[in-house]
Design a protein around this motif. Structure first.
Motif, PDB file in Angstrom:
ATOM      1  N   ALA A 190     -70.670-124.090 -69.245  1.00 58.84           N
ATOM      2  CA  ALA A 190     -69.346-124.159 -68.606  1.00 58.84           C
ATOM      3  C   ALA A 190     -68.267-123.656 -69.564  1.00 58.84           C
ATOM      4  O   ALA A 190     -67.304-123.005 -69.159  1.00 58.84           O
ATOM      5  N   LYS A 191     -68.437-123.921 -70.862  1.00 60.48           N
ATOM      6  CA  LYS A 191     -67.475-123.435 -71.862  1.00 60.48           C
ATOM      7  C   LYS A 191     -67.456-121.908 -71.910  1.00 60.48           C
ATOM      8  O   LYS A 191     -66.401-121.285 -72.017  1.00 60.48           O
ATOM      9  N   VAL A 192     -68.640-121.311 -71.846  1.00 60.57           N
ATOM     10  CA  VAL A 192     -68.722-119.838 -71.873  1.00 60.57           C
ATOM     11  C   VAL A 192     -68.067-119.266 -70.610  1.00 60.57           C
ATOM     12  O   VAL A 192     -67.341-118.266 -70.667  1.00 60.57           O
ATOM     13  N   ILE A 193     -68.299-119.917 -69.476  1.00 54.56           N
ATOM     14  CA  ILE A 193     -67.709-119.453 -68.220  1.00 54.56           C
ATOM     15  C   ILE A 193     -66.174-119.498 -68.321  1.00 54.56           C
ATOM     16  O   ILE A 193     -65.472-118.558 -67.923  1.00 54.56           O
ATOM     17  N   GLN A 194     -65.681-120.557 -68.924  1.00 58.33           N
ATOM     18  CA  GLN A 194     -64.233-120.699 -69.144  1.00 58.33           C
ATOM     19  C   GLN A 194     -63.715-119.526 -69.978  1.00 58.33           C
ATOM     20  O   GLN A 194     -62.705-118.908 -69.646  1.00 58.33           O
ATOM     21  N   LYS A 195     -64.439-119.206 -71.063  1.00 56.83           N
ATOM     22  CA  LYS A 195     -64.048-118.101 -71.963  1.00 56.83           C
ATOM     23  C   LYS A 195     -63.996-116.779 -71.202  1.00 56.83           C
ATOM     24  O   LYS A 195     -63.102-115.958 -71.400  1.00 56.83           O
ATOM     25  N   ILE A 196     -64.993-116.574 -70.333  1.00 51.65           N
ATOM     26  CA  ILE A 196     -65.073-115.307 -69.597  1.00 51.65           C
ATOM     27  C   ILE A 196     -63.897-115.180 -68.626  1.00 51.65           C
ATOM     28  O   ILE A 196     -63.257-114.134 -68.547  1.00 51.65           O
ATOM     29  N   VAL A 197     -63.623-116.266 -67.916  1.00 51.78           N
ATOM     30  CA  VAL A 197     -62.514-116.243 -66.943  1.00 51.78           C
ATOM     31  C   VAL A 197     -61.203-115.959 -67.683  1.00 51.78           C
ATOM     32  O   VAL A 197     -60.362-115.163 -67.244  1.00 51.78           O
ATOM     33  N   HIS A 247     -60.940-114.364 -70.610  1.00 50.92           N
ATOM     34  CA  HIS A 247     -61.013-112.991 -71.127  1.00 50.92           C
ATOM     35  C   HIS A 247     -60.474-111.988 -70.104  1.00 50.92           C
ATOM     36  O   HIS A 247     -59.747-111.067 -70.430  1.00 50.92           O
ATOM     37  N   PHE A 248     -60.863-112.190 -68.834  1.00 49.39           N
ATOM     38  CA  PHE A 248     -60.404-111.261 -67.780  1.00 49.39           C
ATOM     39  C   PHE A 248     -59.070-111.720 -67.177  1.00 49.39           C
ATOM     40  O   PHE A 248     -58.570-111.064 -66.269  1.00 49.39           O
ATOM     41  N   ASN A 249     -58.554-112.852 -67.670  1.00 46.30           N
ATOM     42  CA  ASN A 249     -57.326-113.437 -67.127  1.00 46.30           C
ATOM     43  C   ASN A 249     -57.421-113.507 -65.600  1.00 46.30           C
ATOM     44  O   ASN A 249     -56.520-113.093 -64.877  1.00 46.30           O
ATOM     45  N   TRP A 250     -58.589-114.040 -65.144  1.00 41.13           N
ATOM     46  CA  TRP A 250     -58.945-113.951 -63.722  1.00 41.13           C
ATOM     47  C   TRP A 250     -58.441-115.163 -62.934  1.00 41.13           C
ATOM     48  O   TRP A 250     -58.718-116.304 -63.289  1.00 41.13           O
ATOM     49  N   LYS A 251     -57.698-114.897 -61.877  1.00 40.57           N
ATOM     50  CA  LYS A 251     -57.148-116.013 -61.081  1.00 40.57           C
ATOM     51  C   LYS A 251     -57.853-116.139 -59.718  1.00 40.57           C
ATOM     52  O   LYS A 251     -57.666-117.118 -59.006  1.00 40.57           O
ATOM     53  N   GLY A 252     -58.636-115.130 -59.366  1.00 43.71           N
ATOM     54  CA  GLY A 252     -59.231-115.097 -58.020  1.00 43.71           C
ATOM     55  C   GLY A 252     -60.589-115.765 -57.966  1.00 43.71           C
ATOM     56  O   GLY A 252     -60.989-116.514 -58.865  1.00 43.71           O
ATOM     57  N   SER A 253     -61.333-115.462 -56.893  1.00 43.12           N
ATOM     58  CA  SER A 253     -62.640-116.100 -56.749  1.00 43.12           C
ATOM     59  C   SER A 253     -63.681-115.384 -57.613  1.00 43.12           C
ATOM     60  O   SER A 253     -63.514-114.232 -58.010  1.00 43.12           O
ATOM     61  N   VAL A 254     -64.744-116.131 -57.872  1.00 41.68           N
ATOM     62  CA  VAL A 254     -65.778-115.652 -58.797  1.00 41.68           C
ATOM     63  C   VAL A 254     -67.140-115.774 -58.114  1.00 41.68           C
ATOM     64  O   VAL A 254     -67.421-116.775 -57.449  1.00 41.68           O
ATOM     65  N   GLY A 255     -67.977-114.749 -58.290  1.00 43.65           N
ATOM     66  CA  GLY A 255     -69.361-114.817 -57.820  1.00 43.65           C
ATOM     67  C   GLY A 255     -70.261-114.947 -59.037  1.00 43.65           C
ATOM     68  O   GLY A 255     -70.078-114.236 -60.030  1.00 43.65           O
ATOM     69  N   CYS A 256     -71.228-115.846 -58.958  1.00 49.11           N
ATOM     70  CA  CYS A 256     -72.058-116.101 -60.142  1.00 49.11           C
ATOM     71  C   CYS A 256     -73.537-116.112 -59.774  1.00 49.11           C
ATOM     72  O   CYS A 256     -73.948-116.827 -58.860  1.00 49.11           O
ATOM     73  N   GLY A 257     -74.318-115.313 -60.490  1.00 44.55           N
ATOM     74  CA  GLY A 257     -75.772-115.346 -60.350  1.00 44.55           C
ATOM     75  C   GLY A 257     -76.307-116.342 -61.359  1.00 44.55           C
ATOM     76  O   GLY A 257     -75.921-116.319 -62.537  1.00 44.55           O
ATOM     77  N   PHE A 258     -77.198-117.209 -60.921  1.00 46.82           N
ATOM     78  CA  PHE A 258     -77.657-118.303 -61.775  1.00 46.82           C
ATOM     79  C   PHE A 258     -79.186-118.341 -61.817  1.00 46.82           C
ATOM     80  O   PHE A 258     -79.833-118.214 -60.766  1.00 46.82           O
ATOM     81  N   PRO A 259     -79.787-118.555 -63.030  1.00 47.91           N
ATOM     82  CA  PRO A 259     -81.241-118.352 -63.150  1.00 47.91           C
ATOM     83  C   PRO A 259     -82.110-119.545 -62.757  1.00 47.91           C
ATOM     84  O   PRO A 259     -83.066-119.888 -63.462  1.00 47.91           O
ATOM     85  N   THR A 260     -81.772-120.174 -61.645  1.00 51.16           N
ATOM     86  CA  THR A 260     -82.612-121.252 -61.101  1.00 51.16           C
ATOM     87  C   THR A 260     -82.567-121.138 -59.575  1.00 51.16           C
ATOM     88  O   THR A 260     -81.615-120.572 -59.031  1.00 51.16           O
ATOM     89  N   PRO A 261     -83.558-121.715 -58.884  1.00 52.05           N
ATOM     90  CA  PRO A 261     -83.398-121.809 -57.426  1.00 52.05           C
ATOM     91  C   PRO A 261     -82.316-122.839 -57.115  1.00 52.05           C
ATOM     92  O   PRO A 261     -82.136-123.808 -57.882  1.00 52.05           O
ATOM     93  N   LEU A 262     -81.590-122.649 -56.024  1.00 56.43           N
ATOM     94  CA  LEU A 262     -80.466-123.539 -55.677  1.00 56.43           C
ATOM     95  C   LEU A 262     -80.599-123.992 -54.238  1.00 56.43           C
ATOM     96  O   LEU A 262     -80.900-123.177 -53.356  1.00 56.43           O
ATOM     97  N   LYS A 263     -80.397-125.278 -54.001  1.00 53.33           N
ATOM     98  CA  LYS A 263     -80.373-125.759 -52.618  1.00 53.33           C
ATOM     99  C   LYS A 263     -79.066-126.499 -52.415  1.00 53.33           C
ATOM    100  O   LYS A 263     -78.727-127.378 -53.222  1.00 53.33           O
ATOM    101  N   HIS A 264     -78.327-126.134 -51.365  1.00 57.93           N
ATOM    102  CA  HIS A 264     -76.988-126.692 -51.137  1.00 57.93           C
ATOM    103  C   HIS A 264     -76.159-126.655 -52.422  1.00 57.93           C
ATOM    104  O   HIS A 264     -75.469-127.607 -52.772  1.00 57.93           O
TER     105      HIS A 264
END
Ligand code: BGC
Length: 247
Positions: free
Chosen positions: A44-51, A53-70
């Protein structure tokens, strides 16, 4: 529309701003090594840094390396066991204030390739396999995704998962030549081909830029193509998922 796409991997976390209508990256990519241990707090800290870095205020799409349900991780994958049952989008929203859409990383890469890359306009069954720290899979029928398949976890004849034996990380760990690794891949693709009868197999992940080095060892009859967006497919598809109904 531009959306920030993030691809969380077992080795690196990569991000870029993606124009989703064209599947193109408009600003230079940012990569931060995956922290170890790869706990929810550390990532989560790295994600914060990335957001930031891009000074991003909008929505974000994230690919995550596990299966996800709900929206919740079904396992810790190659990250950390404490991810199990974590609501990834809620965690990242809490860390950044941005809205997150989170999908499996291989599904994200597949979404990019089926829309703009090697799988564009391909009918029938198309399988994308990502070869990196783990093995990820995405399967499409006439362009429609069946999410969260885990074909990296099929077992080989020794009872080990193909992932542990055939991922790019296995090649590195065991210092295999491309030829030897290619032979393992051949067995894996042969098995996939037999159980799924795909019309096309797309190879993505870190290995996608050197498919020419091992492709001659893979003897299945089904056409095999490297991902056109190579390892950036995961970032592009993650941003696209945030802009579509695939959630
Ligand atoms: C995970 C998958 C993931 C793949 C690639 C596997 O270990 O189970 O969900 O797509 O690694 O990151």
């Amino acid at each position: 529309m531009d959306i920030l796409g993030i691809d969380v991997g077992g080795t690196g976390i990569k991000a870029a701003i993606v124009t989703v209508e064209t599947g193109t990256i408009s600003v230079e990519k940012k990569r931060i090594p995956t922290p170890r241990p790869a706990t929810p707090q550390a990532i989560a800290k790295v994600i914060q840094k990335i957001v930031k870095h891009f000074n991003w205020k909008g929505s974000v799409g994230c690919g995550f390396p596990t299966p996800l349900k709900h929206g919740k991780c079904m396992s810790g994958g190659n990250l950390h066991e404490s991810w199990k049952d974590v609501d990834v989008a809620a965690l990242f929203k809490n860390a950044t204030g941005n809205e997150f859409t989170v999908v499996n990383d291989a599904d994200a890469a597949g979404i990019a390739e089926i829309n703009f890359g090697a799988g564009k306009d391909k009918k029938g069954v198309v399988i994308m396999i990502t070869l990196g720290t783990g093995i990820g899979s995405a399967i499409f029928l006439d362009g429609k995704l069946l999410p969260n398949t885990e074909f990296g976890h099929l077992l080989n004849r020794h009872g080990d998962s193909f992932e542990s034996y055939t991922a790019d990380s296995a090649r590195k760990r065991e210092k295999l030549s491309q030829k030897k690794w290619g032979k393992r891949l051949d067995k894996y693709f042969d098995h996939l081909d037999f159980i799924m009868s795909p019309n096309l197999i797309i190879i993505g992940g870190g290995a996608s830029k050197r498919v020419h080095k091992f492709i001659n060892k893979i003897e299945v009859d089904t056409p095999i193509a490297p991902a056109e967006a190579e390892n950036e497919a995961g970032i592009i598809g993650a941003a696209m998922a945030a802009n579509s109904e695939i959630k």
